[in-house]
Design an enzyme around this catalytic site. Structure first.
Site, PDB file in Angstrom:
ATOM      1  N   ILE A 127      48.029  43.995  54.864  1.00  0.00           N
ATOM      2  CA  ILE A 127      47.752  44.721  55.717  1.00  0.00           C
ATOM      3  C   ILE A 127      46.519  44.571  56.723  1.00  0.00           C
ATOM      4  O   ILE A 127      46.176  45.552  57.563  1.00  0.00           O
ATOM      5  CB  ILE A 127      47.218  45.830  55.159  1.00  0.00           C
TER       6      ILE A 127
ATOM      7  N   ASN B 226      39.649  46.856  52.260  1.00  0.00           N
ATOM      8  CA  ASN B 226      41.261  46.073  51.821  1.00  0.00           C
ATOM      9  C   ASN B 226      41.151  45.116  51.169  1.00  0.00           C
ATOM     10  O   ASN B 226      42.412  45.175  50.369  1.00  0.00           O
ATOM     11  CB  ASN B 226      41.298  45.172  52.965  1.00  0.00           C
TER      12      ASN B 226
ATOM     13  N   TYR C 246      47.424  47.494  37.830  1.00  0.00           N
ATOM     14  CA  TYR C 246      46.519  47.336  39.116  1.00  0.00           C
ATOM     15  C   TYR C 246      45.948  49.021  39.452  1.00  0.00           C
ATOM     16  O   TYR C 246      44.954  49.482  39.907  1.00  0.00           O
ATOM     17  CB  TYR C 246      47.355  46.764  39.998  1.00  0.00           C
TER      18      TYR C 246
ATOM     19  N   LYS D 189      42.242  50.920  41.296  1.00  0.00           N
ATOM     20  CA  LYS D 189      41.921  52.053  42.725  1.00  0.00           C
ATOM     21  C   LYS D 189      41.795  53.661  41.956  1.00  0.00           C
ATOM     22  O   LYS D 189      41.002  53.807  43.639  1.00  0.00           O
ATOM     23  CB  LYS D 189      43.876  51.923  42.869  1.00  0.00           C
TER      24      LYS D 189
ATOM     25  N   VAL E 106      53.892  49.438  51.024  1.00  0.00           N
ATOM     26  CA  VAL E 106      53.917  48.206  52.466  1.00  0.00           C
ATOM     27  C   VAL E 106      54.457  47.023  52.065  1.00  0.00           C
ATOM     28  O   VAL E 106      54.665  46.820  51.272  1.00  0.00           O
ATOM     29  CB  VAL E 106      52.838  48.552  53.388  1.00  0.00           C
TER      30      VAL E 106
ATOM     31  N   THR F 100      54.365  44.369  52.331  1.00  0.00           N
ATOM     32  CA  THR F 100      53.453  42.758  52.180  1.00  0.00           C
ATOM     33  C   THR F 100      53.763  42.161  51.171  1.00  0.00           C
ATOM     34  O   THR F 100      54.872  43.019  50.544  1.00  0.00           O
ATOM     35  CB  THR F 100      52.142  43.632  52.210  1.00  0.00           C
TER      36      THR F 100
END
Length: 251
Positions: free
Chosen positions: A15, A91, A166, A170, A197, A199
């Protein structure tokens, strides 16, 4: 004309790199890419990306696990003549595993807390003085629907995830970004969920749930997010939770 200066962390891949490509295509911009290894081939390859007239690229070191790196980076930027930052795109982050609360270890949580939370705080504290020197400063946090607590259409349409290492980090970043909005009335600050996404991280997550790949491409995600950023103001967007497609979400 004074160039618009944009700092993007983790801009050498995924991203972050998508954002770098879009901003480099805009004239009269200075794009600063901060990551842990400016000498890595993925960092070096950024120099080959097309640049619009009057736009330049700087690649600098900021390892989100090193407490002093963000402050050292800001001092280095000052030596290069960078006296303000118009936009900071926070990011960078890691997601190393997908596990249940009953399985996760303290060490695994810490492996995510240090880069994702502490790195965020070190970056913000180091760059805040430069943001305050901009005419319309903006802080954008790369958030995640994995951390949403309120049931939304987004969550209902996603496969439930084992995300005990994770996702909580966030959630903390969402809180900190809201706090930045409250504490600094001159800064436009908001988190934005990039979606699931395609990635390295997103596709590894999809694979762990038996899916071929994540839901959307990097280009779809960053094209949507940059539209949100372009129109964002303190009055319309700051202190709210946004999604890559331009919709506002519950926290």
């Amino acid at each position: 004309m004074v160039p618009k200066i944009v700092l993007i962390t983790g801009g050498n891949r995924g991203i972050g790199r998508g954002f770098v490509e879009l901003y480099l295509a805009r004239p009269n911009h200075t794009i600063i890419v901060a990551n842990r290894d400016p000498e890595h081939p993925t960092s070096k390859s950024l120099a080959d990306l097309p640049k619009a007239e009057g736009t330049k690229l700087l690649v600098v070191k900021n390892d989100a696990t090193v407490p002093t790196d963000a402050a050292d980076m800001v001092r280095h930027l000052a030596s290069l003549g960078i006296d303000h930052l118009d936009i900071v795109l926070a990011n960078a982050g890691v997601c190393k595993l997908w596990c249940k609360v009953s399985e996760v270890t303290a060490e695994q949580i810490q492996d995510h807390v240090t880069p994702n939370i502490f790195g965020f705080i070190w970056l913000y504290q180091a760059t805040l003085p430069l943001l305050k020197k901009a005419s319309k400063p903006m802080w954008v946090t790369n958030g995640s629907s994995a951390a949403f607590l309120t049931v939304t259409d987004i969550i209902q349409n996603m496969t439930p995830m084992k995300n005990a290492a994770y996702a909580p980090t966030k959630l903390v970043l969402h809180w900190y970004t809201k706090a930045i909005h409250i504490e600094e009335p001159e800064i436009t600050a908001f988190p934005i969920d990039p979606g699931w996404v395609q990635t390295d991280i997103g596709n590894r997550g999809a694979d762990s749930f038996g899916m071929e790949k994540a839901a959307i491409t990097v280009d779809q995600s960053v094209q949507g997010m940059i539209k949100v950023i372009d129109i964002a103001t303190r009055e319309t967007h700051s202190g709210k939770m946004w999604v890559w497609d331009g919709t506002e979400s519950a926290w």
